[in-house]
Design an enzyme around this catalytic site. Sequence first.
Site, mmCIF file in Angstrom:
data_model
loop_
_atom_site.group_PDB
_atom_site.id
_atom_site.type_symbol
_atom_site.label_atom_id
_atom_site.label_comp_id
_atom_site.label_asym_id
_atom_site.label_seq_id
_atom_site.Cartn_x
_atom_site.Cartn_y
_atom_site.Cartn_z
ATOM 1 N N GLU A 162 -87.546 -81.114 131.450
ATOM 2 C CA GLU A 162 -88.923 -81.369 131.024
ATOM 3 C C GLU A 162 -89.800 -80.160 131.287
ATOM 4 O O GLU A 162 -89.508 -79.344 132.155
ATOM 5 C CB GLU A 162 -89.497 -82.558 131.802
ATOM 6 C CG GLU A 162 -89.345 -83.886 131.112
ATOM 7 C CD GLU A 162 -90.332 -84.065 129.951
ATOM 8 O OE1 GLU A 162 -90.758 -83.066 129.325
ATOM 9 O OE2 GLU A 162 -90.678 -85.203 129.678
ATOM 10 N N ASP A 163 -90.899 -80.096 130.547
ATOM 11 C CA ASP A 163 -91.893 -79.062 130.797
ATOM 12 C C ASP A 163 -92.813 -79.476 131.939
ATOM 13 O O ASP A 163 -93.125 -78.685 132.813
ATOM 14 C CB ASP A 163 -92.703 -78.743 129.541
ATOM 15 C CG ASP A 163 -93.323 -79.974 128.879
ATOM 16 O OD1 ASP A 163 -93.004 -81.120 129.264
ATOM 17 O OD2 ASP A 163 -94.131 -79.793 127.947
ATOM 18 N N ASP A 214 -96.382 -85.627 134.675
ATOM 19 C CA ASP A 214 -97.706 -85.987 135.186
ATOM 20 C C ASP A 214 -97.725 -87.455 135.590
ATOM 21 O O ASP A 214 -97.417 -87.776 136.712
ATOM 22 C CB ASP A 214 -98.847 -85.586 134.243
ATOM 23 C CG ASP A 214 -98.546 -85.864 132.783
ATOM 24 O OD1 ASP A 214 -97.931 -86.892 132.460
ATOM 25 O OD2 ASP A 214 -98.954 -85.047 131.955
ATOM 26 N N PHE A 268 -105.618 -79.804 133.158
ATOM 27 C CA PHE A 268 -104.973 -79.669 131.859
ATOM 28 C C PHE A 268 -104.463 -78.244 131.676
ATOM 29 O O PHE A 268 -105.240 -77.292 131.745
ATOM 30 C CB PHE A 268 -105.939 -80.044 130.733
ATOM 31 C CG PHE A 268 -105.250 -80.212 129.416
ATOM 32 C CD1 PHE A 268 -104.560 -81.376 129.126
ATOM 33 C CD2 PHE A 268 -105.260 -79.195 128.475
ATOM 34 C CE1 PHE A 268 -103.900 -81.543 127.918
ATOM 35 C CE2 PHE A 268 -104.605 -79.342 127.261
ATOM 36 C CZ PHE A 268 -103.921 -80.523 126.984
ATOM 37 N N ARG A 310 -98.577 -73.344 122.677
ATOM 38 C CA ARG A 310 -97.209 -73.491 123.202
ATOM 39 C C ARG A 310 -96.544 -72.142 123.436
ATOM 40 O O ARG A 310 -95.724 -71.993 124.336
ATOM 41 C CB ARG A 310 -96.336 -74.288 122.230
ATOM 42 C CG ARG A 310 -96.612 -75.758 122.172
ATOM 43 C CD ARG A 310 -95.526 -76.466 121.341
ATOM 44 N NE ARG A 310 -95.935 -77.787 120.921
ATOM 45 C CZ ARG A 310 -95.876 -78.878 121.684
ATOM 46 N NH1 ARG A 310 -95.436 -78.793 122.913
ATOM 47 N NH2 ARG A 310 -96.260 -80.038 121.208
#
Length: 183
Positions: free
Chosen positions: A103-104, A107, A156, A169
């Site tokens: 995963e990036d 959260d 964020f 990205r």
Amino acid sequence: MDAAHMGADLEKVLITEEEIHARLDELATEIWAEYEGKDLLLVGVLKGAVMVMADLSRALPGTAPVDWMAVSSYGSGTKSSGVVRILKDLDTDITGKHVLIVEDIVDSGLTLSWIKANLESRSPASVEICTLLRKPEAAKVEIDVKWVGFDIANEFVVGYGLDYAENYRNLREVGTLAPHVYA
């Protein structure tokens, strides 16, 4: 694209490209020590994990096949409800395989928790998680993430696969957007 090309859109760089690559090299060494000689499958979660998957898999000292899932979480705006729909499923039968979800970012953990449970129901030998970023303060469910690149504050972030409205990205670093971009 690097931070210099973002102009006023980038508030600050949190993690540099060099720090990301150094940490992924360390993670690859740890992961390989666990899985060498085993039937390992790397499963990336689209779209955000593309960069992490590419660089992590290249840092492994041996070969490991990759596959991809794409999921959609229902919710309002930027909040996930944890209700998930598979948009693209695996092409690989994972029965008996050691699955490493790549995963990036983790959260709330709601979507990832669902993905892990879904994959565990398919009779793999094991299912573990590796993520580049984790926001401990944002967690809504407890999820065991075996390998974490960096713990970050609950803000964020974009770059290195992470987006805002499908942009940013391709930023080589991870950083925070300036408020005027999303206000």
